[in-house]
Design a protein around this motif. Structure first.
Motif, PDB file in Angstrom:
ATOM      1  N   LEU A 211       2.874   9.479  20.525  1.00 25.00           N
ATOM      2  CA  LEU A 211       4.336   9.444  20.371  1.00 25.00           C
ATOM      3  C   LEU A 211       4.943   8.328  21.222  1.00 25.00           C
ATOM      4  O   LEU A 211       5.833   7.598  20.787  1.00 25.00           O
ATOM      5  CB  LEU A 211       4.955  10.779  20.797  1.00 25.00           C
ATOM      6  N   LYS A 214       4.559   5.193  19.693  1.00 21.30           N
ATOM      7  CA  LYS A 214       5.132   5.248  18.345  1.00 21.30           C
ATOM      8  C   LYS A 214       4.082   5.110  17.247  1.00 21.30           C
ATOM      9  O   LYS A 214       4.308   4.486  16.207  1.00 21.30           O
ATOM     10  CB  LYS A 214       6.211   4.165  18.180  1.00 21.30           C
ATOM     11  N   ASP A 217       5.004   9.918  14.019  1.00 21.31           N
ATOM     12  CA  ASP A 217       6.411  10.246  13.890  1.00 21.31           C
ATOM     13  C   ASP A 217       6.623  11.694  14.340  1.00 21.31           C
ATOM     14  O   ASP A 217       5.909  12.591  13.908  1.00 21.31           O
ATOM     15  CB  ASP A 217       6.808  10.087  12.400  1.00 21.31           C
ATOM     16  N   ARG A 218       7.612  11.893  15.237  1.00 20.40           N
ATOM     17  CA  ARG A 218       7.860  13.227  15.775  1.00 20.40           C
ATOM     18  C   ARG A 218       8.174  14.243  14.669  1.00 20.40           C
ATOM     19  O   ARG A 218       7.842  15.403  14.756  1.00 20.40           O
ATOM     20  CB  ARG A 218       9.029  13.164  16.767  1.00 20.40           C
ATOM     21  N   LYS A 219       8.833  13.764  13.614  1.00 18.18           N
ATOM     22  CA  LYS A 219       9.289  14.693  12.563  1.00 18.18           C
ATOM     23  C   LYS A 219       8.183  15.038  11.578  1.00 18.18           C
ATOM     24  O   LYS A 219       8.251  16.032  10.883  1.00 18.18           O
ATOM     25  CB  LYS A 219      10.473  14.074  11.811  1.00 18.18           C
ATOM     26  N   LYS A 220       7.165  14.163  11.497  1.00 16.52           N
ATOM     27  CA  LYS A 220       6.091  14.418  10.527  1.00 16.52           C
ATOM     28  C   LYS A 220       5.038  15.344  11.141  1.00 16.52           C
ATOM     29  O   LYS A 220       4.717  15.224  12.310  1.00 16.52           O
ATOM     30  CB  LYS A 220       5.430  13.093  10.117  1.00 16.52           C
ATOM     31  N   PRO A 221       4.481  16.271  10.320  1.00 17.26           N
ATOM     32  CA  PRO A 221       3.418  17.127  10.855  1.00 17.26           C
ATOM     33  C   PRO A 221       2.144  16.319  11.107  1.00 17.26           C
ATOM     34  O   PRO A 221       1.835  15.399  10.349  1.00 17.26           O
ATOM     35  CB  PRO A 221       3.196  18.161   9.736  1.00 17.26           C
TER      36      PRO A 221
END
Ligand SMILES: [Zn+2]
Length: 250
Positions: A211, A214, A217-221
């Motif tokens: 993370l 980068k 992606d924080r939102k993707k599992p």
């Protein structure tokens, strides 16, 4: 003689690793029996025998398809090299013993799961169901002490993951739960607890770093399977010294 056997198990692992790539890529798509030869997913170029040397082909082709020069995923040679290493290391640890069979089966299962989970975010039932009876037979031939530790480990693996699934609502999935059941049969109760703790530790450390840079992606599992695999391998090979070290902390 030892070096000869070690070379043998390394080469065996490289060849099996190459096969596990194919299994991991094809089983989730039900393509296992469709096409006998591997092909480039981009241009359809059928790989010939020169393209199929584990690791070496990837290096000589500089990671590109011979025909269309599309980059080949580094996952392939990494899986091949890792399997070669794991087979050789299993032989170093267990020699010619019943436990060597368990080690080869267990590492094979974990490598295939890594491929399917990284590629499709999936831990296929077919793979688990193929290895489950083999590993149960392995644990009958090479039992834990006491033998019922396998039952306790399997049950704990299932229940513990089920609790996490309910509590975290989506952190882990049903595939992870079944995988932990199988891992528990091989590792026993203390071993599966250690594997569970280590997978969550690896998961938070590695995904934290990814993370930060980068890379994810924080939102993707993210697939959790590879962390379970790392935790299970560490626990399988180093359970005794880790638990010993932990107990001496107090
Ligand atoms: Zn191509």
């Amino acid at each position: 003689m030892g070096v000869l056997y070690l070379t043998y198990f390394t080469i065996l692992g490289l060849i099996f690793g190459s096969f596990f790539n194919v299994v991991g890529q094809r089983v989730p798509k039900n393509e296992m029996l469709k096409e006998s030869r591997s092909y480039c997913p981009k241009c359809g170029y059928k790989l010939n025998w020169l393209d199929l040397y584990p690791v070496l082909s990837y290096i000589t082709l500089k990671g590109k398809c011979r025909n269309c020069k599309t980059s080949i995923s580094p996952l392939y040679p990494i899986v091949e090299a890792t399997t070669g290493f794991l087979f050789a290391y299993s032989f170093i640890r267990f020699g010619f013993s019943a436990e060597l069979i368990v080690a080869l089966l267990f590492t094979s299962l974990l490598v295939i799961i890594t491929v399917t989970d990284l590629t499709y975010m999936l831990i296929p039932n077919v793979i688990l169901l193929f290895f489950l009876p083999l590993l149960i037979i392995g644990r009958i031939v090479s039992p834990l002490d006491p033998w019922w530790d396998s039952l306790a480990g399997g049950a704990t693996g299932l229940v513990l993951t089920a609790i996490i699934i309910i509590a975290s609502r989506g952190g882990m999935g049903g595939g992870d739960m079944k995988l932990f059941g199988v891992i528990g049969i091989v590792l026993g109760l203390p071993g599966v607890l250690l594997a569970f703790f280590l997978s969550t530790l690896y998961g938070s450390l590695i995904s934290g770093v990814l993370l930060l840079f980068k890379k994810i992606d924080r939102k993707k599992p993210v697939p959790f399977g590879p962390y379970i695999v790392l935790g299970a391998l560490t626990s399988y090979f180093f359970k005794a010294p880790i638990i010993d070290w932990y107990l001496h902390l107090f």
